[in-house]
Scaffold this motif. Structure first.
Motif, mmCIF file in Angstrom:
data_model
loop_
_atom_site.group_PDB
_atom_site.id
_atom_site.type_symbol
_atom_site.label_atom_id
_atom_site.label_comp_id
_atom_site.label_asym_id
_atom_site.label_seq_id
_atom_site.Cartn_x
_atom_site.Cartn_y
_atom_site.Cartn_z
ATOM 1 N N GLN A 81 0.826 -1.205 0.000
ATOM 2 C CA GLN A 81 0.000 0.000 0.000
ATOM 3 C C GLN A 81 0.863 1.260 0.000
ATOM 4 O O GLN A 81 0.648 2.202 0.767
ATOM 5 C CB GLN A 81 -0.946 -0.006 1.207
ATOM 6 N N ALA A 82 1.869 1.238 -0.860
ATOM 7 C CA ALA A 82 2.796 2.361 -0.959
ATOM 8 C C ALA A 82 2.448 3.237 -2.149
ATOM 9 O O ALA A 82 1.811 2.797 -3.117
ATOM 10 C CB ALA A 82 4.227 1.842 -1.103
ATOM 11 N N ARG A 83 2.881 4.470 -2.072
ATOM 12 C CA ARG A 83 2.741 5.377 -3.213
ATOM 13 C C ARG A 83 3.703 4.915 -4.303
ATOM 14 O O ARG A 83 4.852 4.557 -4.026
ATOM 15 C CB ARG A 83 3.085 6.802 -2.775
ATOM 16 N N PHE A 84 3.243 4.913 -5.542
ATOM 17 C CA PHE A 84 4.061 4.442 -6.661
ATOM 18 C C PHE A 84 4.466 5.636 -7.518
ATOM 19 O O PHE A 84 3.612 6.352 -8.046
ATOM 20 C CB PHE A 84 3.288 3.430 -7.504
ATOM 21 N N ILE A 85 5.773 5.866 -7.630
ATOM 22 C CA ILE A 85 6.294 6.946 -8.475
ATOM 23 C C ILE A 85 7.201 6.318 -9.520
ATOM 24 O O ILE A 85 8.114 5.556 -9.194
ATOM 25 C CB ILE A 85 7.079 7.986 -7.652
ATOM 26 N N GLU A 86 6.935 6.655 -10.758
ATOM 27 C CA GLU A 86 7.721 6.094 -11.863
ATOM 28 C C GLU A 86 8.549 7.188 -12.525
ATOM 29 O O GLU A 86 8.034 8.239 -12.897
ATOM 30 C CB GLU A 86 6.797 5.447 -12.889
ATOM 31 N N LEU A 87 9.850 6.942 -12.647
ATOM 32 C CA LEU A 87 10.755 7.827 -13.365
ATOM 33 C C LEU A 87 11.487 7.031 -14.432
ATOM 34 O O LEU A 87 11.723 5.837 -14.267
ATOM 35 C CB LEU A 87 11.800 8.445 -12.425
ATOM 36 N N SER A 88 11.836 7.701 -15.504
ATOM 37 C CA SER A 88 12.666 7.081 -16.535
ATOM 38 C C SER A 88 14.049 7.696 -16.468
ATOM 39 O O SER A 88 14.195 8.919 -16.454
ATOM 40 C CB SER A 88 12.069 7.297 -17.926
ATOM 41 N N ALA A 89 15.062 6.840 -16.431
ATOM 42 C CA ALA A 89 16.431 7.338 -16.340
ATOM 43 C C ALA A 89 16.848 8.106 -17.580
ATOM 44 O O ALA A 89 17.846 8.828 -17.551
ATOM 45 C CB ALA A 89 17.393 6.173 -16.100
ATOM 46 N N GLN A 106 8.820 12.964 3.757
ATOM 47 C CA GLN A 106 7.704 13.691 4.365
ATOM 48 C C GLN A 106 6.509 12.772 4.591
ATOM 49 O O GLN A 106 5.820 12.874 5.614
ATOM 50 C CB GLN A 106 7.300 14.864 3.460
ATOM 51 N N ARG A 107 6.259 11.856 3.667
ATOM 52 C CA ARG A 107 5.155 10.908 3.823
ATOM 53 C C ARG A 107 5.356 10.039 5.056
ATOM 54 O O ARG A 107 4.405 9.751 5.795
ATOM 55 C CB ARG A 107 5.026 10.016 2.573
ATOM 56 N N ILE A 108 6.589 9.614 5.285
ATOM 57 C CA ILE A 108 6.866 8.799 6.470
ATOM 58 C C ILE A 108 6.645 9.615 7.741
ATOM 59 O O ILE A 108 6.044 9.137 8.714
ATOM 60 C CB ILE A 108 8.307 8.251 6.400
ATOM 61 N N GLU A 109 7.138 10.856 7.725
ATOM 62 C CA GLU A 109 6.953 11.719 8.910
ATOM 63 C C GLU A 109 5.488 11.997 9.180
ATOM 64 O O GLU A 109 5.074 12.133 10.336
ATOM 65 C CB GLU A 109 7.721 13.021 8.710
ATOM 66 N N GLU A 138 19.486 3.293 1.446
ATOM 67 C CA GLU A 138 20.130 2.801 2.660
ATOM 68 C C GLU A 138 19.273 3.046 3.901
ATOM 69 O O GLU A 138 19.198 2.200 4.792
ATOM 70 C CB GLU A 138 21.490 3.471 2.824
ATOM 71 N N ASP A 139 18.608 4.203 3.950
ATOM 72 C CA ASP A 139 17.787 4.545 5.112
ATOM 73 C C ASP A 139 16.360 4.014 5.010
ATOM 74 O O ASP A 139 15.570 4.192 5.940
ATOM 75 C CB ASP A 139 17.747 6.063 5.313
ATOM 76 N N GLY A 140 16.018 3.389 3.893
ATOM 77 C CA GLY A 140 14.668 2.868 3.726
ATOM 78 C C GLY A 140 13.629 3.936 3.463
ATOM 79 O O GLY A 140 12.426 3.693 3.624
ATOM 80 N N ILE A 141 14.082 5.121 3.044
ATOM 81 C CA ILE A 141 13.142 6.207 2.743
ATOM 82 C C ILE A 141 12.252 5.815 1.569
ATOM 83 O O ILE A 141 11.062 6.110 1.538
ATOM 84 C CB ILE A 141 13.894 7.522 2.429
ATOM 85 N N VAL A 142 12.857 5.158 0.584
ATOM 86 C CA VAL A 142 12.093 4.655 -0.551
ATOM 87 C C VAL A 142 12.412 3.182 -0.748
ATOM 88 O O VAL A 142 13.465 2.694 -0.327
ATOM 89 C CB VAL A 142 12.407 5.405 -1.868
ATOM 90 N N ILE A 143 11.481 2.488 -1.357
ATOM 91 C CA ILE A 143 11.754 1.149 -1.873
ATOM 92 C C ILE A 143 12.090 1.350 -3.346
ATOM 93 O O ILE A 143 11.223 1.670 -4.161
ATOM 94 C CB ILE A 143 10.534 0.226 -1.721
ATOM 95 N N LEU A 144 13.360 1.248 -3.684
ATOM 96 C CA LEU A 144 13.787 1.438 -5.065
ATOM 97 C C LEU A 144 13.580 0.151 -5.844
ATOM 98 O O LEU A 144 13.985 -0.934 -5.402
ATOM 99 C CB LEU A 144 15.261 1.828 -5.126
#
Length: 453
Positions: A81-89, A106-109, A138-144
């Motif tokens: 149930q995470a926000r999904f953001i898609e970027l193209s390199a 900010q979402r985590i906070e 490394e900090d788990g801010i995002v799931i890459l």
């Protein structure tokens, strides 16, 4: 929301569905709808276990186009149930990455959940851009979740790849592609919007021609349906599929993994004496636009490395093919390449030259700066001759046999045997000739190549 709002939302959703490509509309909604990839999504697999754990780590999905990398990323976000953001390199940079990381933090906070950052074509990010991802991963801010068609162990830097789990997706087999197309034909909401007849043979033809790419298969079916409807036909036929594809799609990137995989398959097929496979991979490369000189150079190398003295004509055949390509180019040069590939494939094989090269290099490394025996040294001046250079050298042609007993190796390597002849093809004659020479030169006993320990 009011009932009127619900109606407007439904209408907006319907409009989005109707304009989206078929491949997008048919994207799997859960793991059980994913075609193929049973090594990832099947019961008890590592990927499925990670997904169902509720706390997936960062991932890199490596595989050909149209094998479900984006789908698996979306399903991962849905599972937690995470926000999904898609970027193209190809379009994003460090600025966009930092903006995503700031928003995710900010979402985590705010206790609004986690963020999945799906980075398509992650291999196109340079080192600095990849480094920008490290703090968030490394900090788990995002799931890459990075997607790549290239080998990530070459294209993704070590600090980032060490923080990710790499999973490989595979091209779908034709049966899986047919299943995807069948589902698109039978789904009244998301599937093909047509009342035209689509027979199984049409689906099988598409599956055979898309190289395991499900997205291409669905897009081809969509376009073929449009062509058939525009022509006033009542059924989608093979001609419509051919028109939709224009030509068979060959998945090949001259700078990528597929390039190295195909040339590897070609060389190994020739080495393995399979002319059918050699011709298949050769023409795969030619159809995809590979540089014919690159192919010809590899054949020249193979002629010495894998055939050598077992067929004395092999190197000449390969070299002639290279010259033919230089002279006439393609398409006519394909005759010479095919000729050489078949000849080398069916020629007897020997790696005696390669082994001798390795042994020679090893011997040189073990006896650095070994002195040239005095009788072999240049004696161009009287002063050199007074020092003993060239003295006692025996000219082989003065002997009726053309060989004289004489030391040619330096003292440090005097008893070393570097070349061993095999027994295949012409090399059997070489071995017999070598036995005669060794007796005159008083060489140590050679061990026949095929009987080496």
């Amino acid at each position: 929301m009011t009932s009127q709002d619900d109606l407007f939302a439904e209408q907006r959703s319907e409009r989005r569905r109707s304009v989206a490509p078929l491949a997008s509309r048919m994207r799997p909604r859960h793991l059980d709808e994913v075609a193929g990839q049973t090594h990832l999504v099947g019961p008890g697999t590592a990927f499925r276990a990670i997904l169902e754990s509720g706390s997936p780590s960062s991932l890199i999905l490596w595989g050909p186009p149209g094998t479900g990398k984006t789908t698996l990323a979306r399903l991962t976000a849905k599972a937690v149930q995470a926000r999904f953001i898609e970027l193209s390199a190809t379009a994003a940079g460090v600025k966009e990455v930092r903006e995503v990381l700031a928003g995710a933090r900010q979402r985590i906070e705010d206790d609004r959940g986690r963020t999945v950052l799906f980075l398509d074509e992650i291999h196109r990010f340079n080192k600095a851009q990849q480094d920008a991802l490290l703090p968030g991963v490394e900090d788990g801010i995002v799931i890459l979740i990075g997607a790549t068609t290239e080998n990530p162990f070459f294209e993704v830097n070590s600090p980032l790849i060490s923080r990710c789990t790499v999973f490989r997706t595979e091209a779908l087999d034709p049966g899986d592609v047919v299943a995807v197309l069948t589902a698109a034909c039978s789904d009244p909401v998301r599937g093909v919007d047509t009342d035209l007849e689509i027979v199984p043979e049409v689906l099988e033809l598409i599956a055979a021609r898309v190289g395991g790419d499900a997205r291409l298969a669905l897009n081809t079916l969509d376009v073929a349906t449009t062509i058939a409807r525009g022509s006033g036909r009542t059924a989608v036929g093979t001609a419509d599929v051919a028109e939709a594809l224009q030509r068979r799609v060959i998945r090949y990137d001259k700078a990528g993994d597929r390039h190295y995989d195909v040339i590897s398959a070609f060389i190994k097929s020739v080495r393995g004496s399979d002319p059918d496979a050699a011709l298949y991979w050769l023409h795969t490369m030619l159809a995809a636009g590979e540089d014919p000189k690159f192919i010809a150079r590899r054949l020249v190398i193979l002629a010495s490395e894998d055939i050598g003295l077992a067929d004395r004509a092999a190197l000449g055949i390969a070299s002639d093919a290279f010259r033919a390509i230089e002279l006439i180019g393609l398409p006519e040069g394909a005759y010479a390449l095919s000729h050489a590939a078949v000849y080398l494939a069916i020629a007897p094989k020997s790696n005696s030259i390669k082994l001798a090269m390795d042994r020679a290099a090893q011997t040189v490394a073990e006896t650095p700066s070994a002195a040239v025996p005095p009788h072999l040294r240049s004696a161009a001046t009287e002063g050199q001759r007074r020092l003993g250079d060239g003295v006692d050298y025996r000219y082989p042609h003065d002997n009726p046999a053309g060989i004289v007993p004489q030391q040619y190796l330096p003292d440090a390597a005097r008893d070393v045997v570097i070349f061993n002849a095999g027994s295949r093809g012409d090399e059997a004659e070489v071995a017999a000739r070598l036995a005669v020479v060794d007796e005159v030169l008083r060489k140590p006993d050679r061990k026949p190549l095929d009987q080496r320990e």
